[in-house]
Design a protein around this motif. Structure first.
Motif, PDB file in Angstrom:
ATOM      1  N   SER A 178      22.253  44.014   6.273  1.00  0.00           N
ATOM      2  CA  SER A 178      23.116  44.149   7.452  1.00  0.00           C
ATOM      3  C   SER A 178      24.481  43.509   7.206  1.00  0.00           C
ATOM      4  CB  SER A 178      22.438  43.564   8.687  1.00  0.00           C
ATOM      5  OG  SER A 178      21.920  42.301   8.399  1.00  0.00           O
ATOM      6  N   THR A 179      24.506  42.446   6.393  1.00  0.00           N
ATOM      7  CA  THR A 179      25.791  41.830   6.064  1.00  0.00           C
ATOM      8  C   THR A 179      26.646  42.796   5.249  1.00  0.00           C
ATOM      9  OG1 THR A 179      24.746  39.661   6.015  1.00  0.00           O
ATOM     10  CG2 THR A 179      26.906  39.828   5.017  1.00  0.00           C
ATOM     11  N   GLN A 180      26.014  43.456   4.303  1.00  0.00           N
ATOM     12  CA  GLN A 180      26.725  44.448   3.494  1.00  0.00           C
ATOM     13  C   GLN A 180      27.330  45.534   4.363  1.00  0.00           C
ATOM     14  OE1 GLN A 180      25.187  46.424   0.019  1.00  0.00           O
ATOM     15  NE2 GLN A 180      23.786  44.743  -0.345  1.00  0.00           N
ATOM     16  N   ASP A 181      26.526  45.938   5.299  1.00  0.00           N
ATOM     17  CA  ASP A 181      26.944  46.991   6.203  1.00  0.00           C
ATOM     18  C   ASP A 181      28.208  46.591   6.950  1.00  0.00           C
ATOM     19  OD1 ASP A 181      25.450  49.338   6.418  1.00  0.00           O
ATOM     20  OD2 ASP A 181      25.476  49.037   8.620  1.00  0.00           O
ATOM     21  N   GLU A 182      28.170  45.403   7.507  1.00  0.00           N
ATOM     22  CA  GLU A 182      29.306  44.912   8.275  1.00  0.00           C
ATOM     23  C   GLU A 182      30.518  44.738   7.361  1.00  0.00           C
ATOM     24  OE1 GLU A 182      29.490  44.833  11.453  1.00  0.00           O
ATOM     25  OE2 GLU A 182      31.591  44.189  11.286  1.00  0.00           O
ATOM     26  N   PHE A 183      30.254  44.222   6.182  1.00  0.00           N
ATOM     27  CA  PHE A 183      31.333  44.039   5.211  1.00  0.00           C
ATOM     28  C   PHE A 183      31.986  45.388   4.900  1.00  0.00           C
ATOM     29  CE2 PHE A 183      32.650  44.074   0.721  1.00  0.00           C
ATOM     30  CZ  PHE A 183      33.660  43.132   0.791  1.00  0.00           C
ATOM     31  N   PHE A 184      31.161  46.378   4.710  1.00  0.00           N
ATOM     32  CA  PHE A 184      31.651  47.715   4.403  1.00  0.00           C
ATOM     33  C   PHE A 184      32.575  48.229   5.509  1.00  0.00           C
ATOM     34  CE2 PHE A 184      30.919  52.396   4.394  1.00  0.00           C
ATOM     35  CZ  PHE A 184      31.411  52.673   3.132  1.00  0.00           C
ATOM     36  N   HIS A 185      32.159  48.028   6.749  1.00  0.00           N
ATOM     37  CA  HIS A 185      32.994  48.509   7.853  1.00  0.00           C
ATOM     38  C   HIS A 185      34.306  47.743   7.950  1.00  0.00           C
ATOM     39  CE1 HIS A 185      29.967  51.260   8.970  1.00  0.00           C
ATOM     40  NE2 HIS A 185      29.096  50.342   9.332  1.00  0.00           N
ATOM     41  N   THR A 186      34.225  46.459   7.795  1.00  0.00           N
ATOM     42  CA  THR A 186      35.441  45.645   7.825  1.00  0.00           C
ATOM     43  C   THR A 186      36.384  46.114   6.716  1.00  0.00           C
ATOM     44  OG1 THR A 186      34.103  43.768   8.507  1.00  0.00           O
ATOM     45  CG2 THR A 186      36.325  43.281   7.751  1.00  0.00           C
ATOM     46  N   PHE A 187      35.792  46.237   5.548  1.00  0.00           N
ATOM     47  CA  PHE A 187      36.531  46.664   4.374  1.00  0.00           C
ATOM     48  C   PHE A 187      37.262  47.978   4.631  1.00  0.00           C
ATOM     49  CE2 PHE A 187      36.756  48.841   0.305  1.00  0.00           C
ATOM     50  CZ  PHE A 187      37.070  47.850  -0.607  1.00  0.00           C
ATOM     51  N   ASN A 188      36.531  48.957   5.108  1.00  0.00           N
ATOM     52  CA  ASN A 188      37.143  50.267   5.350  1.00  0.00           C
ATOM     53  C   ASN A 188      38.235  50.207   6.399  1.00  0.00           C
ATOM     54  OD1 ASN A 188      35.656  51.574   3.470  1.00  0.00           O
ATOM     55  ND2 ASN A 188      34.039  52.191   4.897  1.00  0.00           N
ATOM     56  N   ALA A 189      37.963  49.469   7.461  1.00  0.00           N
ATOM     57  CA  ALA A 189      38.956  49.386   8.530  1.00  0.00           C
ATOM     58  C   ALA A 189      40.266  48.810   7.997  1.00  0.00           C
ATOM     59  CB  ALA A 189      38.416  48.518   9.668  1.00  0.00           C
ATOM     60  N   LEU A 190      40.152  47.790   7.161  1.00  0.00           N
ATOM     61  CA  LEU A 190      41.362  47.157   6.636  1.00  0.00           C
ATOM     62  C   LEU A 190      42.081  48.058   5.635  1.00  0.00           C
ATOM     63  CD1 LEU A 190      40.183  43.456   6.269  1.00  0.00           C
ATOM     64  CD2 LEU A 190      41.840  44.363   7.910  1.00  0.00           C
ATOM     65  N   ILE A 191      41.315  48.699   4.803  1.00  0.00           N
ATOM     66  CA  ILE A 191      41.932  49.606   3.829  1.00  0.00           C
ATOM     67  C   ILE A 191      42.665  50.724   4.564  1.00  0.00           C
ATOM     68  CG2 ILE A 191      41.462  51.312   2.006  1.00  0.00           C
ATOM     69  CD1 ILE A 191      40.632  48.943   0.637  1.00  0.00           C
ATOM     70  N   ASP A 192      42.055  51.232   5.625  1.00  0.00           N
ATOM     71  CA  ASP A 192      42.696  52.288   6.407  1.00  0.00           C
ATOM     72  C   ASP A 192      44.042  51.839   6.952  1.00  0.00           C
ATOM     73  OD1 ASP A 192      40.749  54.084   5.977  1.00  0.00           O
ATOM     74  OD2 ASP A 192      39.750  53.857   7.932  1.00  0.00           O
ATOM     75  N   GLN A 193      44.088  50.557   7.310  1.00  0.00           N
ATOM     76  CA  GLN A 193      45.353  50.038   7.855  1.00  0.00           C
ATOM     77  C   GLN A 193      46.305  49.568   6.767  1.00  0.00           C
ATOM     78  OE1 GLN A 193      44.857  47.040  11.060  1.00  0.00           O
ATOM     79  NE2 GLN A 193      42.671  47.436  10.810  1.00  0.00           N
ATOM     80  N   GLN A 194      45.959  49.866   5.522  1.00  0.00           N
ATOM     81  CA  GLN A 194      46.799  49.427   4.402  1.00  0.00           C
ATOM     82  C   GLN A 194      46.928  47.918   4.302  1.00  0.00           C
ATOM     83  OE1 GLN A 194      49.369  51.787   2.629  1.00  0.00           O
ATOM     84  NE2 GLN A 194      47.764  53.241   3.160  1.00  0.00           N
ATOM     85  N   LYS A 195      45.871  47.241   4.643  1.00  0.00           N
ATOM     86  CA  LYS A 195      45.891  45.788   4.494  1.00  0.00           C
ATOM     87  C   LYS A 195      45.297  45.421   3.142  1.00  0.00           C
ATOM     88  CE  LYS A 195      47.133  45.159   8.799  1.00  0.00           C
ATOM     89  NZ  LYS A 195      48.526  44.950   9.140  1.00  0.00           N
ATOM     90  N   GLN A 196      45.863  44.394   2.554  1.00  0.00           N
ATOM     91  CA  GLN A 196      45.419  44.009   1.211  1.00  0.00           C
ATOM     92  C   GLN A 196      44.068  43.309   1.245  1.00  0.00           C
ATOM     93  OE1 GLN A 196      47.316  44.329  -1.987  1.00  0.00           O
ATOM     94  NE2 GLN A 196      45.164  44.046  -2.565  1.00  0.00           N
ATOM     95  N   ILE A 197      43.197  43.723   0.328  1.00  0.00           N
ATOM     96  CA  ILE A 197      41.909  43.060   0.193  1.00  0.00           C
ATOM     97  C   ILE A 197      41.768  42.551  -1.236  1.00  0.00           C
ATOM     98  CG2 ILE A 197      39.399  43.362   0.254  1.00  0.00           C
ATOM     99  CD1 ILE A 197      39.775  45.415   2.400  1.00  0.00           C
ATOM    100  N   ILE A 198      41.266  41.358  -1.363  1.00  0.00           N
ATOM    101  CA  ILE A 198      41.047  40.786  -2.692  1.00  0.00           C
ATOM    102  C   ILE A 198      39.611  40.278  -2.750  1.00  0.00           C
ATOM    103  CG2 ILE A 198      41.791  39.038  -4.347  1.00  0.00           C
ATOM    104  CD1 ILE A 198      44.446  39.153  -2.378  1.00  0.00           C
ATOM    105  N   ILE A 199      38.913  40.721  -3.760  1.00  0.00           N
ATOM    106  CA  ILE A 199      37.496  40.398  -3.864  1.00  0.00           C
ATOM    107  C   ILE A 199      37.245  39.745  -5.214  1.00  0.00           C
ATOM    108  CG2 ILE A 199      35.170  41.420  -3.932  1.00  0.00           C
ATOM    109  CD1 ILE A 199      36.368  42.095  -1.340  1.00  0.00           C
ATOM    110  N   SER A 200      36.314  38.808  -5.249  1.00  0.00           N
ATOM    111  CA  SER A 200      35.891  38.323  -6.555  1.00  0.00           C
ATOM    112  C   SER A 200      34.383  38.417  -6.661  1.00  0.00           C
ATOM    113  CB  SER A 200      36.312  36.875  -6.771  1.00  0.00           C
ATOM    114  OG  SER A 200      35.324  36.013  -6.241  1.00  0.00           O
TER     115      SER A 200
END
Ligand code: ADP
Ligand code: MG
Length: 458
Positions: A231-253
């Motif tokens: 469920s955490t992955q799921d939520e992360f995925f949605h957050t991730f997509n929403a931000l990418i859609d808005q052209q917000k920078q994401i940095i992952i390690s």
């Protein structure tokens, strides 16, 4: 409280923090007083006090608590009546760059609920660039410049202690100083999960979602942590997509490439590869030396003069593993040593005080090498070493090789026995004991053991 209570606390500390730590850090403390809930100790350098406070402070308090002593704070004061230090000690500012705890600062208040504090030491200035990390560094720099998002996400990966977290914090600092209005949020994947669960529990999912979707730059460290946590992955995925859609920078390690993280949903895995994936390679000799030199400079500028013989840093860079954290640990111990002995740190002193770290990070010696070198050294044949022959001129080298195998490899007694012509593990135990005994009585054996060990470790 009396010195006695401190004596009791010290007893327990020996076991709770380990002998090595105890000897290096606790033993040199002098108990001064305890008043109004503050226990005061004398130290020789502010560095020593900071270190003890940061690493063992909680444990010391816990011991006092167990002994029924009402202590809520520890105080360390530099004892200036030690002449050998007095000349060398500079007035010490707070050692921000060295000590995590005191160095942590919090983000802007409304970000604190989301993000984790940034470590003040982790900046681009303090990041040493070398071949193994130049790409990751360049990508991080590029992202830190802000402006139009060119690769999204930036995915940094590499083994432990290679600088992933350092680079992420550096990006955050840089972005914040360039554009203070940006909402930059840094947190570990574990913290992300924790916040998520908390929001679920408190029925605040809407807030959670809108908060995470309103940031300008999101950094999630050690994302491998959410693998298998659906469920955490799921939520992360949605957050991730929403931000990418808005052209917000994401940095992952992560500690591995996206494709290698087991238990990660396929859709997430492929999303993570959309942007730029760069890895931090294991450090090489030059990079390690560069890092050591930089840390020594920093220490000198913040604490005190520090004399290290030529070749010591080179030796460490050569012998200590890839993990920069281990390298830093070794250096810290040298700093402590320097402040305790108050004179130049020689190679010999360094070797002695770092013996355990050096042993751990020794390059792996194989059984095969041990057998071959031992045969060469004693001029016996490999076939003899493995044979049932028990004449002294063969048995002794065999015992020595077994002893070396025990010292220099992780192999168990049965495993070693097996390699030596299928011998029983008790034979190996006997051999190891025998050599230990002989080393103490017979200087020739001691010398042989030392020579062989050095040859194998070289
Ligand atoms: P990771 O997150 O990859 O496990 P960290 O970023 O926590 O590693 O780094 C471990 C330690 O090593 C930190 O104290 C960091 O400052 C230091 N370090 C790693 N790489 C470098 C470097 N290139 N220059 C300076 N310090 C470094
Ligand atoms: Mg990290």
């Amino acid at each position: 409280m009396t010195n006695d209570t401190w004596g009791q606390a010290r007893e327990t500390l020996q076991t709770t923090i380990g002998k090595n730590n105890y000897q290096t850090w606790i033993e040199p403390l002098t108990f001064v007083s305890c008043e109004g809930g503050v226990a005061e100790f004398g130290v020789q350098t502010s560095f020593q006090g900071d270190w003890v406070s940061r690493n063992f402070g909680d444990e010391i308090l816990r011991q006092f608590d167990k002994l029924g002593e009402p202590v809520d704070r520890l105080k360390f004061s530099v004892q200036s009546n030690r002449p050998r230090m007095a000349a060398a000690t500079k007035p010490s500012p707070t050692p921000e760059k060295f000590l995590k705890k005191s160095a942590q600062i919090t983000n802007a208040p409304d970000e604190t609920i989301l993000g984790a504090p940034l470590d003040k030491r982790f900046t681009f200035d303090s990041f040493v660039v070398g071949k193994p990390n130049e790409l990751a560094h360049a990508a991080a720099r590029r992202v830190a410049e802000g402006g139009p998002v060119s690769f999204n996400p930036l995915f940094l990966y590499g083994g432990v202690g290679l600088g992933k977290t350092h680079l992420m914090h550096a990006i955050a600092w840089e972005l914040q100083s360039r554009s203070p209005e940006l909402r930059v949020v840094y947190l570990s994947a574990e913290q992300f999960m924790y916040r998520f669960i908390q929001a679920l529990r408190d029925k605040q999912m809407m807030d959670f979602k809108s908060l995470f979707r309103s940031v300008d730059v999101l950094m999630v460290d050690d994302v491998q942590f959410i693998a298998g946590k659906d469920s955490t992955q799921d939520e992360f995925f949605h957050t991730f997509n929403a931000l990418i859609d808005q052209q917000k920078q994401i940095i992952i390690s992560a500690d591995r490439a996206p494709g290698e993280i087991d238990g990660l949903e396929e859709r997430i895995r492929s999303r993570l590869q959309w942007g730029l994936v760069v890895d931090l390679h294991p450090t090489d000799y030059e990079l390690r030396l560069g890092i050591l030199q930089q840390k020594v400079e920093l220490y000198r500028s913040q604490y005190q003069e520090l004399k290290i013989s030529d070749g010591v840093l080179e030796f460490l860079a050569h012998r200590i593993s890839n993990n920069v954290r281990v390298l830093e640990g070794a250096l810290t111990r040298l700093f402590a040593l320097a402040s305790l002995v108050g004179r130049e740190i020689t190679l010999e002193m360094a070797q002695e005080s770092l013996a355990d770290i050096l042993r751990q990070s020794d390059r792996k010696v194989t059984m095969d090498e041990i057998m071959r070198k031992t045969c060469d050294y004693y001029n016996v044949r490999m076939s003899d070493l493995l044979s049932p022959k028990r004449s002294r001129n063969i048995a002794r080298p065999r015992q020595m090789a077994m002893w070396l195998a025990k010292q220099l490899t992780q192999r168990s007694y049965p495993e070693i026995g097996k390699r030596f012509g299928n011998r029983d593990h008790t034979t190996v135990i006997h051999a190891v004991r025998k050599i230990d005994e002989l080393k103490a009585q017979d200087s020739q054996v001691a010398e042989d053991a030392e020579m062989l060990r050095r040859m194998l470790e070289a």
